[in-house]
Design a protein around this motif. Structure first.
Motif, mmCIF file in Angstrom:
data_model
loop_
_atom_site.group_PDB
_atom_site.id
_atom_site.type_symbol
_atom_site.label_atom_id
_atom_site.label_comp_id
_atom_site.label_asym_id
_atom_site.label_seq_id
_atom_site.Cartn_x
_atom_site.Cartn_y
_atom_site.Cartn_z
ATOM 1 N N ALA A 128 4.152 10.843 10.763
ATOM 2 C CA ALA A 128 3.919 11.174 9.358
ATOM 3 C C ALA A 128 4.963 10.533 8.464
ATOM 4 O O ALA A 128 4.644 9.983 7.392
ATOM 5 C CB ALA A 128 3.920 12.696 9.181
ATOM 6 N N LEU A 129 6.231 10.578 8.883
ATOM 7 C CA LEU A 129 7.299 9.955 8.094
ATOM 8 C C LEU A 129 7.111 8.438 8.034
ATOM 9 O O LEU A 129 7.318 7.819 6.982
ATOM 10 C CB LEU A 129 8.659 10.299 8.699
ATOM 11 C CG LEU A 129 9.114 11.761 8.569
ATOM 12 C CD1 LEU A 129 10.407 11.984 9.344
ATOM 13 C CD2 LEU A 129 9.298 12.127 7.098
ATOM 14 N N ALA A 130 6.718 7.838 9.156
ATOM 15 C CA ALA A 130 6.516 6.385 9.184
ATOM 16 C C ALA A 130 5.370 5.971 8.266
ATOM 17 O O ALA A 130 5.470 4.983 7.525
ATOM 18 C CB ALA A 130 6.251 5.923 10.613
ATOM 19 N N VAL A 131 4.261 6.722 8.326
ATOM 20 C CA VAL A 131 3.118 6.409 7.457
ATOM 21 C C VAL A 131 3.491 6.569 5.992
ATOM 22 O O VAL A 131 3.168 5.731 5.144
ATOM 23 C CB VAL A 131 1.911 7.295 7.816
ATOM 24 C CG1 VAL A 131 0.811 7.137 6.770
ATOM 25 C CG2 VAL A 131 1.391 6.935 9.193
ATOM 26 N N GLY A 132 4.194 7.663 5.664
ATOM 27 C CA GLY A 132 4.596 7.863 4.275
ATOM 28 C C GLY A 132 5.522 6.779 3.781
ATOM 29 O O GLY A 132 5.386 6.288 2.648
ATOM 30 N N LEU A 133 6.476 6.367 4.625
ATOM 31 C CA LEU A 133 7.397 5.294 4.241
ATOM 32 C C LEU A 133 6.661 3.972 4.070
ATOM 33 O O LEU A 133 6.893 3.224 3.115
ATOM 34 C CB LEU A 133 8.488 5.168 5.299
ATOM 35 C CG LEU A 133 9.536 4.060 5.065
ATOM 36 C CD1 LEU A 133 10.274 4.289 3.756
ATOM 37 C CD2 LEU A 133 10.502 3.989 6.238
ATOM 38 N N GLY A 134 5.758 3.667 5.001
ATOM 39 C CA GLY A 134 4.999 2.423 4.892
ATOM 40 C C GLY A 134 4.135 2.382 3.650
ATOM 41 O O GLY A 134 4.048 1.350 2.971
ATOM 42 N N ALA A 135 3.494 3.516 3.336
ATOM 43 C CA ALA A 135 2.663 3.567 2.142
ATOM 44 C C ALA A 135 3.499 3.398 0.877
ATOM 45 O O ALA A 135 3.082 2.740 -0.086
ATOM 46 C CB ALA A 135 1.895 4.889 2.091
ATOM 47 N N ALA A 136 4.712 3.982 0.869
ATOM 48 C CA ALA A 136 5.590 3.830 -0.290
ATOM 49 C C ALA A 136 6.025 2.378 -0.476
ATOM 50 O O ALA A 136 6.069 1.858 -1.597
ATOM 51 C CB ALA A 136 6.810 4.733 -0.142
ATOM 52 N N LEU A 137 6.338 1.706 0.638
ATOM 53 C CA LEU A 137 6.717 0.292 0.549
ATOM 54 C C LEU A 137 5.544 -0.563 0.069
ATOM 55 O O LEU A 137 5.723 -1.499 -0.725
ATOM 56 C CB LEU A 137 7.208 -0.199 1.916
ATOM 57 C CG LEU A 137 8.526 0.407 2.415
ATOM 58 C CD1 LEU A 137 8.840 -0.090 3.824
ATOM 59 C CD2 LEU A 137 9.662 0.059 1.463
ATOM 60 N N LEU A 138 4.345 -0.239 0.545
ATOM 61 C CA LEU A 138 3.161 -0.965 0.076
ATOM 62 C C LEU A 138 2.958 -0.756 -1.417
ATOM 63 O O LEU A 138 2.599 -1.686 -2.147
ATOM 64 C CB LEU A 138 1.931 -0.497 0.851
ATOM 65 C CG LEU A 138 0.591 -1.132 0.456
ATOM 66 C CD1 LEU A 138 0.625 -2.633 0.658
ATOM 67 C CD2 LEU A 138 -0.549 -0.509 1.257
ATOM 68 N N GLN A 139 3.195 0.462 -1.886
ATOM 69 C CA GLN A 139 3.071 0.742 -3.314
ATOM 70 C C GLN A 139 4.057 -0.084 -4.127
ATOM 71 O O GLN A 139 3.721 -0.637 -5.184
ATOM 72 C CB GLN A 139 3.296 2.225 -3.563
ATOM 73 C CG GLN A 139 3.090 2.657 -5.014
ATOM 74 C CD GLN A 139 3.362 4.134 -5.195
ATOM 75 O OE1 GLN A 139 4.459 4.603 -4.906
ATOM 76 N NE2 GLN A 139 2.356 4.879 -5.644
ATOM 77 N N VAL A 140 5.287 -0.192 -3.630
ATOM 78 C CA VAL A 140 6.298 -0.995 -4.320
ATOM 79 C C VAL A 140 5.858 -2.459 -4.379
ATOM 80 O O VAL A 140 5.984 -3.123 -5.419
ATOM 81 C CB VAL A 140 7.657 -0.869 -3.611
ATOM 82 C CG1 VAL A 140 8.652 -1.887 -4.159
ATOM 83 C CG2 VAL A 140 8.203 0.536 -3.781
ATOM 84 N N LEU A 141 5.344 -2.965 -3.266
ATOM 85 C CA LEU A 141 4.872 -4.351 -3.245
ATOM 86 C C LEU A 141 3.747 -4.569 -4.253
ATOM 87 O O LEU A 141 3.688 -5.597 -4.940
ATOM 88 C CB LEU A 141 4.407 -4.729 -1.840
ATOM 89 C CG LEU A 141 5.496 -4.907 -0.780
ATOM 90 C CD1 LEU A 141 4.865 -5.177 0.574
ATOM 91 C CD2 LEU A 141 6.431 -6.047 -1.171
ATOM 92 N N MET A 142 2.838 -3.612 -4.364
ATOM 93 C CA MET A 142 1.727 -3.740 -5.298
ATOM 94 C C MET A 142 2.216 -3.706 -6.747
ATOM 95 O O MET A 142 1.730 -4.463 -7.589
ATOM 96 C CB MET A 142 0.695 -2.638 -5.053
ATOM 97 C CG MET A 142 -0.022 -2.739 -3.726
ATOM 98 S SD MET A 142 -1.364 -1.545 -3.532
ATOM 99 C CE MET A 142 -2.546 -2.192 -4.709
ATOM 100 N N VAL A 143 3.187 -2.831 -7.031
ATOM 101 C CA VAL A 143 3.740 -2.796 -8.392
ATOM 102 C C VAL A 143 4.388 -4.124 -8.738
ATOM 103 O O VAL A 143 4.181 -4.679 -9.831
ATOM 104 C CB VAL A 143 4.753 -1.633 -8.517
ATOM 105 C CG1 VAL A 143 5.514 -1.733 -9.839
ATOM 106 C CG2 VAL A 143 4.044 -0.296 -8.418
#
Length: 323
Positions: free
Chosen positions: A7-22
Motif C-alpha cells: 500500500a505504501l509503495a503504490v501510494g508513493l508511486g502514484a504520488a510520483l506519477l502525479q508530480v510528473l504529470m504536473v
C-alpha cells in the motif's frame, strides 16, 4: 512484501506519477515565449525592423526577408512563417495567421502595435482560424481525446485480443471508424474545423492507428513494460509537448521540436496544414505519423515471428502407440 508495504509503495508511486504529470503539463504552458519563431519582414525598412527585433531578443525570431507584402502573404500561406511585418507607406503593418496558431497571432499583433506606435492597430489575419473557434480552444482540446482514445484502444487490444492477427484487425477497424466518427462530430456537429472531410478523417484515423498501434505493438513485444512505457510516453511527453494550443516554437527547446516527432504533435501540425493551409507543410508531420504506424506493424510482425518460433521450438508430443 506485506499488504502495508504494498500500500505504501503504490501510494508513493502514484504520488510520483502525479508530480510528473504536473511538471509535464504545467511547465511547457508556464514558459510560453517565441524561440526562433519564423517571421518575415518586407519593404524598405525591413533591415531596421529586423535589427529592432534582434536587439530586443536575439533568440525570439528567425527573420526571413522578403520583397513585398505579396511575398509575405505567400510565405504565410505556405507555412514558411507565422506572420510578417510589412514596412513602407506609413507605420509597419503586421500580417498574422491565426489558423497556424491563435497564440502566436496574438503575440505578433502586440509586437505590431508596439512597432506602429498605435495601441489599437489591428493586424491583418491572412489565414484566420475557424469562426466558431477563433481562439483555437476547441482545436487544442480535440487532440487530447484522439490520444487518450488511442491509448485506451491499445490497452483493450492487448488485454482482450490474444492473437496478433486479431489485434491488427481491431487496430485497422479502430483507425477507420474512429477517424470517420471523430471528424463527423468535430466538423459536422461542432463545426470547428474547416477543410475536406475525407482528408481530415484520414488524418484522424492515421493518428488513432499510430497511437493505438504503438501501445499495442510495444505490449505485444515487451509485455506490460512496453504497454506502460508507450502509454506514458504518449500521455506525459507527447500530449503536453504537442503544441496543439500554442506552437512548437513557443515551447522550451528542444522539447518543442521533440514533441513534433511524437504522434500528438505531428497530429496537431498535420490537422492545421490540412484544415487551414490546403496541405502546405504537411509532409513532415505526415511522415512522422506514417513512421509510427509502420513501426507499430513491424512490432506486431516481430511478435508474430517470435510466437511462430516458439511453436516450432516447442517439443512435439510423443505419438500414441498404434497397437
Amino acid at each position: 512484501m506485506s499488504t502495508v508495504q504494498r500500500a505504501l509503495a503504490v501510494g508513493l508511486g502514484a504520488a510520483l506519477l502525479q508530480v510528473l504529470m504536473v511538471i509535464a503539463f504545467a511547465w511547457p504552458a508556464a514558459d510560453i515565449a517565441p524561440r526562433d519563431l519564423p517571421l518575415a519582414v518586407a519593404g524598405p525598412q525591413a533591415g531596421a525592423v529586423a535589427g529592432t527585433l534582434a536587439a530586443a531578443d536575439p533568440n525570439a525570431f528567425e527573420i526571413i526577408t522578403v520583397t513585398d507584402a505579396a511575398a509575405a502573404r505567400t510565405a504565410i500561406t505556405n507555412r514558411e512563417v507565422y506572420g510578417a511585418i510589412v514596412t513602407g507607406d506609413g507605420p509597419p503593418r503586421m500580417l498574422v495567421a491565426s489558423g497556424a496558431s491563435p497564440a502566436v497571432a496574438q503575440q505578433l499583433t502586440r509586437i505590431g502595435q508596439q512597432l506602429s506606435g498605435v495601441p489599437v492597430a489591428r493586424a491583418e489575419d491572412v489565414v484566420p482560424a475557424d469562426t466558431d473557434d477563433p481562439r483555437g480552444i476547441a482545436f487544442g482540446v480535440m487532440v487530447l481525446p484522439l490520444v487518450m482514445a488511442g491509448i485506451a484502444a491499445g490497452v483493450l487490444l492487448t488485454v482482450v485480443i490474444p492473437t496478433v492477427g486479431g489485434a491488427v484487425l481491431g487496430l485497422v477497424t479502430f483507425g477507420v471508424v474512429g477517424g470517420l466518427l471523430s471528424m463527423t462530430i468535430v466538423q459536422g456537429w461542432l463545426s470547428v474545423l474547416p477543410g475536406p472531410y475525407p482528408v481530415l478523417a484520414a488524418v484522424a484515423g492515421l493518428v488513432s492507428f499510430a497511437v493505438a498501434g504503438s501501445v499495442a505493438g510495444l505490449a505485444a513485444v515487451f509485455g506490460r513494460v512496453g504497454l506502460g512505457v508507450a502509454a506514458l510516453t504518449m500521455l506525459l511527453i507527447g500530449n503536453p509537448l504537442s503544441a496543439a494550443t500554442s506552437a512548437p516554437e513557443l515551447l522550451p527547446q528542444p522539447w518543442g521540436a521533440i514533441g513534433q516527432l511524437l504522434p500528438p504533435g505531428a497530429a496537431a501540425s498535420l490537422l492545421r496544414s490540412v484544415a487551414f493551409f490546403d496541405g502546405a507543410a504537411a509532409a513532415a508531420p505526415l511522415t512522422v505519423l506514417a513512421g509510427w504506424a509502420v513501426a507499430a506493424l513491424a512490432l506486431f510482425g516481430i511478435a508474430a515471428l517470435r510466437g511462430a518460433r516458439t511453436e516450432v521450438a516447442a517439443p512435439a508430443e510423443d505419438p500414441l502407440p498404434v497397437g
